[in-house]
Design a protein around this motif. Structure first.
Motif, short mmCIF file in Angstrom:
data_model
loop_
_atom_site.label_atom_id
_atom_site.label_comp_id
_atom_site.label_asym_id
_atom_site.label_seq_id
_atom_site.Cartn_x
_atom_site.Cartn_y
_atom_site.Cartn_z
N SER A 68 0.86 -1.19 0.00
CA SER A 68 0.00 0.00 0.00
C SER A 68 0.89 1.23 0.00
CB SER A 68 -0.94 0.01 1.21
OG SER A 68 -0.21 0.05 2.42
N VAL A 69 0.42 2.28 -0.67
CA VAL A 69 1.17 3.53 -0.75
C VAL A 69 0.20 4.68 -0.54
CG1 VAL A 69 2.81 4.92 -2.09
CG2 VAL A 69 2.64 2.46 -2.53
N PHE A 70 0.56 5.61 0.36
CA PHE A 70 -0.26 6.80 0.55
C PHE A 70 0.59 8.03 0.26
CE2 PHE A 70 1.96 6.60 4.54
CZ PHE A 70 1.95 7.88 5.08
N GLU A 71 -0.04 9.20 0.20
CA GLU A 71 0.54 10.48 -0.21
C GLU A 71 0.71 10.50 -1.73
OE1 GLU A 71 0.97 13.32 1.38
OE2 GLU A 71 0.27 12.47 3.29
N SER A 72 0.06 11.48 -2.36
CA SER A 72 -0.01 11.49 -3.82
C SER A 72 1.36 11.56 -4.49
CB SER A 72 -0.89 12.65 -4.29
OG SER A 72 -0.39 13.89 -3.84
N GLY A 73 2.28 12.34 -3.94
CA GLY A 73 3.62 12.42 -4.53
C GLY A 73 4.34 11.09 -4.47
N ALA A 74 4.23 10.41 -3.33
CA ALA A 74 4.87 9.10 -3.18
C ALA A 74 4.25 8.09 -4.14
CB ALA A 74 4.72 8.62 -1.74
N ILE A 75 2.93 8.17 -4.33
CA ILE A 75 2.27 7.25 -5.26
C ILE A 75 2.76 7.49 -6.68
CG2 ILE A 75 0.06 6.55 -6.25
CD1 ILE A 75 -1.24 7.39 -3.56
N LEU A 76 2.88 8.75 -7.08
CA LEU A 76 3.36 9.05 -8.43
C LEU A 76 4.77 8.50 -8.65
CD1 LEU A 76 2.10 12.71 -8.94
CD2 LEU A 76 1.29 10.67 -10.13
N LEU A 77 5.64 8.71 -7.68
CA LEU A 77 7.01 8.20 -7.80
C LEU A 77 7.02 6.67 -7.85
CD1 LEU A 77 8.83 10.64 -5.37
CD2 LEU A 77 9.19 10.47 -7.84
N TYR A 78 6.20 6.05 -7.02
CA TYR A 78 6.14 4.59 -7.02
C TYR A 78 5.68 4.06 -8.38
CZ TYR A 78 4.35 -0.11 -6.28
OH TYR A 78 4.08 -1.45 -6.42
N LEU A 79 4.60 4.64 -8.90
CA LEU A 79 4.07 4.16 -10.18
C LEU A 79 5.07 4.40 -11.32
CD1 LEU A 79 0.36 5.38 -9.88
CD2 LEU A 79 1.23 3.04 -9.60
N ALA A 80 5.76 5.54 -11.27
CA ALA A 80 6.76 5.82 -12.31
C ALA A 80 7.91 4.83 -12.25
CB ALA A 80 7.27 7.25 -12.15
N GLU A 81 8.36 4.51 -11.04
CA GLU A 81 9.44 3.52 -10.88
C GLU A 81 8.95 2.13 -11.30
OE1 GLU A 81 12.51 3.90 -10.18
OE2 GLU A 81 12.76 5.79 -9.08
N LYS A 82 7.72 1.81 -10.96
CA LYS A 82 7.18 0.48 -11.28
C LYS A 82 7.09 0.26 -12.78
CE LYS A 82 2.83 -2.18 -10.81
NZ LYS A 82 3.34 -3.42 -10.16
N THR A 83 6.64 1.29 -13.50
CA THR A 83 6.40 1.14 -14.94
C THR A 83 7.59 1.56 -15.80
OG1 THR A 83 5.46 3.37 -15.09
CG2 THR A 83 3.93 1.55 -14.62
N GLY A 84 8.49 2.36 -15.23
CA GLY A 84 9.57 2.92 -16.03
C GLY A 84 9.09 4.01 -16.97
N LYS A 85 7.93 4.61 -16.67
CA LYS A 85 7.35 5.63 -17.52
C LYS A 85 7.28 6.98 -16.79
CE LYS A 85 4.37 2.41 -20.09
NZ LYS A 85 2.97 2.06 -20.44
#
Length: 208
Positions: A68-85
């Motif tokens: 689970s990930v909270f805080e919108s900035g942390a979520i954006l960074l997580y998703l970007a790292e996960k997808t490489g996009k």
């Protein structure tokens, strides 16, 4: 596997639905009605310790384990790292993404949010003081963004999570009492963002 998005109809919530659409990730929306205090439910607290939306649960997190990930900035960074996009591999190219993401998180979000708050007050004296203070700062931040976008398409060298972070707040420009005609570069960027199919789909979530 499908990511669970816990969100509501706010600028911070929009950031994540926009990013998920642009990244092409499958997700399911669980609305958290913050007008009825749903963010304080014990089950949501386990996901978002700060009782704020948005939050996500990714069943296919690091090592294939749920996270689970909270805080919108942390979520954006997580998703970007996960997808490489939408987050450059080169460290130098990442710097403006980090800068403008933090600009949004630390300034262009909290300040317009204060405008929203004071607009809702009943006392005209209280409203006048708060609105004068925070509207001036909000307009200053629009000016910062307008200068940055002069002669460029995106806040960093290419479309990135920084753009996703900021678009949700520019979306509320009318509520900020800001005419985008006063900031032509922001207006051009915003129109280009809203013309993107992924962004448009992201802004349809949630429907409430």
């Amino acid at each position: 596997m499908t990511i669970e998005l816990y969100t509501w109809n706010t600028p911070n919530g929009r950031k994540i639905s926009v990013a998920l659409e642009e990244m092409g990730l499958p997700y399911h929306v669980t609305p958290i009605d913050i007008t009825k205090g749903a963010q304080f439910a014990p089950e949501f607290l386990k996901i978002s310790p700060n009782n704020k939306i948005p939050a996500i649960v990714d069943p296919d997190g690091p090592g294939g384990k749920p996270v689970s990930v909270f805080e919108s900035g942390a979520i954006l960074l997580y998703l970007a790292e996960k997808t490489g996009k939408f987050l450059p591999r080169d460290l130098g190219a990442r710097i403006p993404v980090y800068e403008w993401l933090m600009f949004q998180m630390g300034g262009f979000g909290p300040m317009p949010g204060q405008v929203h708050h004071f607009l809702g007050l009943q006392s005209e004296e209280d409203r006048r003081y708060g609105l004068d203070r925070y509207m001036k700062e909000t307009r200053r931040l629009y000016g910062v963004m307008d200068r940055r976008l002069g002669g460029r398409d995106w806040f960093a060298d290419e479309l990135s999570i920084a753009d996703f972070a900021i678009v949700g707040w520019v979306w509320r420009h009318e509520r900020h009492k800001v005419d985008l005609a006063d900031f032509p570069n922001v207006k051009r960027w915003y129109e280009a963002m809203m013309a993107r199919p992924g962004v448009a789909r992201g802004f349809e979530v949630p429907l409430s």
